[in-house]
Design a protein around this motif. Sequence first.
Motif, PDB file in Angstrom:
ATOM      1  N   ASP A 156      39.704  28.781  48.093  1.00  8.35           N
ATOM      2  CA  ASP A 156      40.912  29.323  47.477  1.00  8.35           C
ATOM      3  C   ASP A 156      41.097  30.825  47.673  1.00  8.35           C
ATOM      4  O   ASP A 156      42.075  31.039  47.721  1.00  8.35           O
ATOM      5  CB  ASP A 156      40.291  29.189  45.980  1.00  8.35           C
ATOM      6  CG  ASP A 156      40.343  27.917  45.396  1.00  8.35           C
ATOM      7  OD1 ASP A 156      41.100  27.294  45.030  1.00  8.35           O
ATOM      8  OD2 ASP A 156      38.961  27.132  45.373  1.00  8.35           O
ATOM      9  N   TYR A 157      39.968  31.501  47.798  1.00  8.71           N
ATOM     10  CA  TYR A 157      40.266  32.839  48.365  1.00  8.71           C
ATOM     11  C   TYR A 157      39.261  33.447  49.262  1.00  8.71           C
ATOM     12  O   TYR A 157      38.127  32.968  49.616  1.00  8.71           O
ATOM     13  CB  TYR A 157      39.970  33.959  47.007  1.00  8.71           C
ATOM     14  CG  TYR A 157      40.635  33.432  45.853  1.00  8.71           C
ATOM     15  CD1 TYR A 157      42.143  33.667  45.675  1.00  8.71           C
ATOM     16  CD2 TYR A 157      40.118  32.849  44.884  1.00  8.71           C
ATOM     17  CE1 TYR A 157      42.728  33.147  44.610  1.00  8.71           C
ATOM     18  CE2 TYR A 157      40.779  32.180  43.715  1.00  8.71           C
ATOM     19  CZ  TYR A 157      42.119  32.623  43.530  1.00  8.71           C
ATOM     20  OH  TYR A 157      42.648  32.214  42.461  1.00  8.71           O
ATOM     21  N   PHE A 207      38.671  37.720  50.226  1.00 13.79           N
ATOM     22  CA  PHE A 207      39.093  38.906  50.096  1.00 13.79           C
ATOM     23  C   PHE A 207      38.480  39.553  51.013  1.00 13.79           C
ATOM     24  O   PHE A 207      36.978  39.668  51.227  1.00 13.79           O
ATOM     25  CB  PHE A 207      38.919  39.396  48.849  1.00 13.79           C
ATOM     26  CG  PHE A 207      39.881  38.902  47.882  1.00 13.79           C
ATOM     27  CD1 PHE A 207      41.115  39.493  47.496  1.00 13.79           C
ATOM     28  CD2 PHE A 207      39.492  37.770  46.842  1.00 13.79           C
ATOM     29  CE1 PHE A 207      42.290  38.925  46.746  1.00 13.79           C
ATOM     30  CE2 PHE A 207      40.740  37.387  46.041  1.00 13.79           C
ATOM     31  CZ  PHE A 207      41.857  37.766  45.881  1.00 13.79           C
ATOM     32  N   ILE A 261      33.856  37.108  49.431  1.00 18.44           N
ATOM     33  CA  ILE A 261      34.328  38.752  49.625  1.00 18.44           C
ATOM     34  C   ILE A 261      33.457  39.476  50.509  1.00 18.44           C
ATOM     35  O   ILE A 261      32.418  39.447  50.615  1.00 18.44           O
ATOM     36  CB  ILE A 261      34.312  39.533  48.243  1.00 18.44           C
ATOM     37  CG1 ILE A 261      34.930  38.517  47.254  1.00 18.44           C
ATOM     38  CG2 ILE A 261      34.689  40.624  48.278  1.00 18.44           C
ATOM     39  CD1 ILE A 261      34.910  38.877  45.684  1.00 18.44           C
ATOM     40  N   PHE A 316      37.142  41.275  40.399  1.00 16.69           N
ATOM     41  CA  PHE A 316      37.338  39.724  40.802  1.00 16.69           C
ATOM     42  C   PHE A 316      37.038  39.004  39.845  1.00 16.69           C
ATOM     43  O   PHE A 316      37.647  38.291  39.274  1.00 16.69           O
ATOM     44  CB  PHE A 316      36.775  39.315  42.192  1.00 16.69           C
ATOM     45  CG  PHE A 316      37.075  38.173  42.546  1.00 16.69           C
ATOM     46  CD1 PHE A 316      38.152  37.653  42.858  1.00 16.69           C
ATOM     47  CD2 PHE A 316      36.018  37.023  42.511  1.00 16.69           C
ATOM     48  CE1 PHE A 316      38.360  36.158  43.224  1.00 16.69           C
ATOM     49  CE2 PHE A 316      36.195  35.721  42.775  1.00 16.69           C
ATOM     50  CZ  PHE A 316      37.302  35.292  42.896  1.00 16.69           C
ATOM     51  N   SER A 339      39.793  37.164  37.824  1.00 19.70           N
ATOM     52  CA  SER A 339      40.183  35.972  38.308  1.00 19.70           C
ATOM     53  C   SER A 339      39.792  34.617  37.383  1.00 19.70           C
ATOM     54  O   SER A 339      40.229  33.536  37.746  1.00 19.70           O
ATOM     55  CB  SER A 339      39.419  35.686  39.752  1.00 19.70           C
ATOM     56  OG  SER A 339      38.040  35.556  39.361  1.00 19.70           O
ATOM     57  N   ASN A 345      45.556  33.773  51.686  1.00 16.16           N
ATOM     58  CA  ASN A 345      46.887  33.512  51.011  1.00 16.16           C
ATOM     59  C   ASN A 345      47.756  34.629  51.396  1.00 16.16           C
ATOM     60  O   ASN A 345      47.393  35.845  51.028  1.00 16.16           O
ATOM     61  CB  ASN A 345      46.549  33.378  49.626  1.00 16.16           C
ATOM     62  CG  ASN A 345      45.652  31.997  49.596  1.00 16.16           C
ATOM     63  OD1 ASN A 345      45.808  30.978  49.524  1.00 16.16           O
ATOM     64  ND2 ASN A 345      44.316  32.442  48.593  1.00 16.16           N
ATOM     65  N   TYR A 379      42.850  42.828  50.457  1.00 13.39           N
ATOM     66  CA  TYR A 379      43.572  41.765  50.270  1.00 13.39           C
ATOM     67  C   TYR A 379      43.251  40.423  50.560  1.00 13.39           C
ATOM     68  O   TYR A 379      42.000  40.236  50.913  1.00 13.39           O
ATOM     69  CB  TYR A 379      44.820  42.177  51.548  1.00 13.39           C
ATOM     70  CG  TYR A 379      44.229  41.792  52.816  1.00 13.39           C
ATOM     71  CD1 TYR A 379      44.556  40.534  53.477  1.00 13.39           C
ATOM     72  CD2 TYR A 379      43.223  42.630  53.560  1.00 13.39           C
ATOM     73  CE1 TYR A 379      44.279  40.540  54.915  1.00 13.39           C
ATOM     74  CE2 TYR A 379      42.980  42.451  54.582  1.00 13.39           C
ATOM     75  CZ  TYR A 379      43.506  41.336  55.394  1.00 13.39           C
ATOM     76  OH  TYR A 379      42.849  41.045  56.879  1.00 13.39           O
ATOM     77  N   ASP A 380      43.747  39.323  50.353  1.00 14.97           N
ATOM     78  CA  ASP A 380      43.606  38.057  50.477  1.00 14.97           C
ATOM     79  C   ASP A 380      43.999  37.514  51.989  1.00 14.97           C
ATOM     80  O   ASP A 380      45.151  37.415  52.038  1.00 14.97           O
ATOM     81  CB  ASP A 380      44.042  37.110  49.434  1.00 14.97           C
ATOM     82  CG  ASP A 380      43.232  35.680  49.348  1.00 14.97           C
ATOM     83  OD1 ASP A 380      42.618  35.416  50.333  1.00 14.97           O
ATOM     84  OD2 ASP A 380      43.939  34.827  48.467  1.00 14.97           O
ATOM     85  N   ALA A 404      35.408  30.989  46.766  1.00 16.67           N
ATOM     86  CA  ALA A 404      35.837  32.204  47.359  1.00 16.67           C
ATOM     87  C   ALA A 404      34.658  32.952  48.069  1.00 16.67           C
ATOM     88  O   ALA A 404      33.606  32.798  47.892  1.00 16.67           O
ATOM     89  CB  ALA A 404      36.288  32.983  46.092  1.00 16.67           C
ATOM     90  N   VAL A 419      44.781  42.998  42.101  1.00 15.62           N
ATOM     91  CA  VAL A 419      44.252  43.800  43.380  1.00 15.62           C
ATOM     92  C   VAL A 419      44.995  44.988  43.608  1.00 15.62           C
ATOM     93  O   VAL A 419      44.521  45.956  44.060  1.00 15.62           O
ATOM     94  CB  VAL A 419      44.495  42.568  44.507  1.00 15.62           C
ATOM     95  CG1 VAL A 419      44.190  43.337  45.937  1.00 15.62           C
ATOM     96  CG2 VAL A 419      43.598  41.477  44.134  1.00 15.62           C
TER      97      VAL A 419
END
Length: 524
Positions: A163-164, A166, A147, A260, A264, A180, A176-177, A145, A187
């Motif tokens: 996977d993410y 953000f 951020i 997160f 997560s 996805n 927001y992601d 991921a 969130v």
Amino acid sequence: MFLNIKSFLLIYLLSVSLAVHSKPPQLILSIIVDEIDNDELLLLQSSFSDKGFNRLAREGFRFMSAVSHDLAGYPGTRIASIYSGMNPNEHGIVGEQWYNYTSEQFSQKVSFDNLNSLLEIRTNIVTRTLGDFVKGFYGPNSKVAAISINSPWMTHTLGYYPDYFFTLSPQNGFFYDALNNKEFGWVNEFNSRYSLVDYLSKQWGPKNDITSYVEFRYSSDEQRSNFRKFLYDIDAGGKYSKVVASPYGNTMLRDFIIAFLVNSRFGQDDIPDLLSVCFTTRHFSNNNGTILPAEKEDMLLRLDIEIASIIDFLDYEFGRKNYLIMFTSAKSPPPNQSSFGKQGITTGYFDSGNSMSLLNLYLMAVYGQEKWVLGYSDGMIFLNRKVIEQKGMSLKNMQEEVALFMHDVSGVAKAMPLFDYMLNTHCDDIFSKNLFPKKMGDVFLTFLPGWQTTETQLGSRQDGNSGFQSVPFIFFGWNTNKGAWFDNIETTDLIPLLLKNLELTHPKIYRTDNVPAFVNPAEN
């Protein structure tokens, strides 16, 4: 052949570290600061707390001369080089954009504005990155991921199967992601409790006494007596551009990182997860031509506190031996032009827009009314090869003529025609590390010391040091030895070194054979 004692000890250290199957870190946290260098960290060492930057340096393994050979000024190029352990000629991210002669258009710049473009640009890298290596060994249960608030080029940290990702919406100030198309309850709860709206009424002033800041200390007596104002309104007409380019943006990012990790379940099992985060020191005010602007120093002093709080959280939540921090920078700060001499002679800005217009006018006067120059990006001039071919002209001769013209432009140190590099890259030449065959331009420019290009919105800026820049790099946590490595090491060697200590294999792992393991095998 007999080995000397030093070589024997290095090989012994490496063999011991590889022979013992250690438990990997549960979490690999890559902390990236978009614009910082070693000099700034050393300059502010006495002003930092003991728990942030200084703790990373004191208790981690620090590379004092990690050198980047990337010619592009695009931060994503350096990140792609670090994460892949490859040079641009191998991973393919040669700059912020490049001209595709097949589709006859420039590649799309990375952006949060268009989800499809973000997904497409993420796959422009043609080599595996750190997350791919970890996922390839541990399987899909290993998560990747990133951020970030305002650094879309962080997409280059994700690899092929993230996977993410953000980020913060500039429209409504909510996280927001971007990868996805789904919502997460935690969130939504975070966005309802923490919002950039709360910061719009705030002002940003110095955290400490302004007389203690480097800019004030290095000013003349007259400048000190009339020291400039440092107090900014954050509200930009209801927009969030100033918030994300202020210390408050870093605070929001720190809060979201912790939220997160709590929600997560990242790093909560024995399979390593990779999280990459990017903080900013690119404030919205001008640099004022000083060695270290007061605004940037203030952002660093406050960022020191944010990083200290993240380390404290990781110690409490994971335990020191269960996480590994990888700290580095996406790019070096711009050179201080005020120290180089007379503006326009020994220092200045290269205006690519005007320069390309003048070049095209010259070619039109000589060869006829055509669009001869398609554009410029990250040092590369792209010529209209289709028209050149249609007119039966020599591409090599045209490149050479353009190079001669550009040599007379202020600030240009070298203009290199690239025809020969298309057919034969020279193994020992820095250009061979940066020119991806299918994305090469026609003429490459380098700049004189003191000169730089204007900065793009994404932070791309070339200067006279491009191709040889030192960046900070520290490993911290997970059985890391305390120490420092003072010899030069290429930034592309650091991920292979990390993978070696994780007992994984990188295609170029042989390049780290002369560097001792930063992990203490006795603690594994």
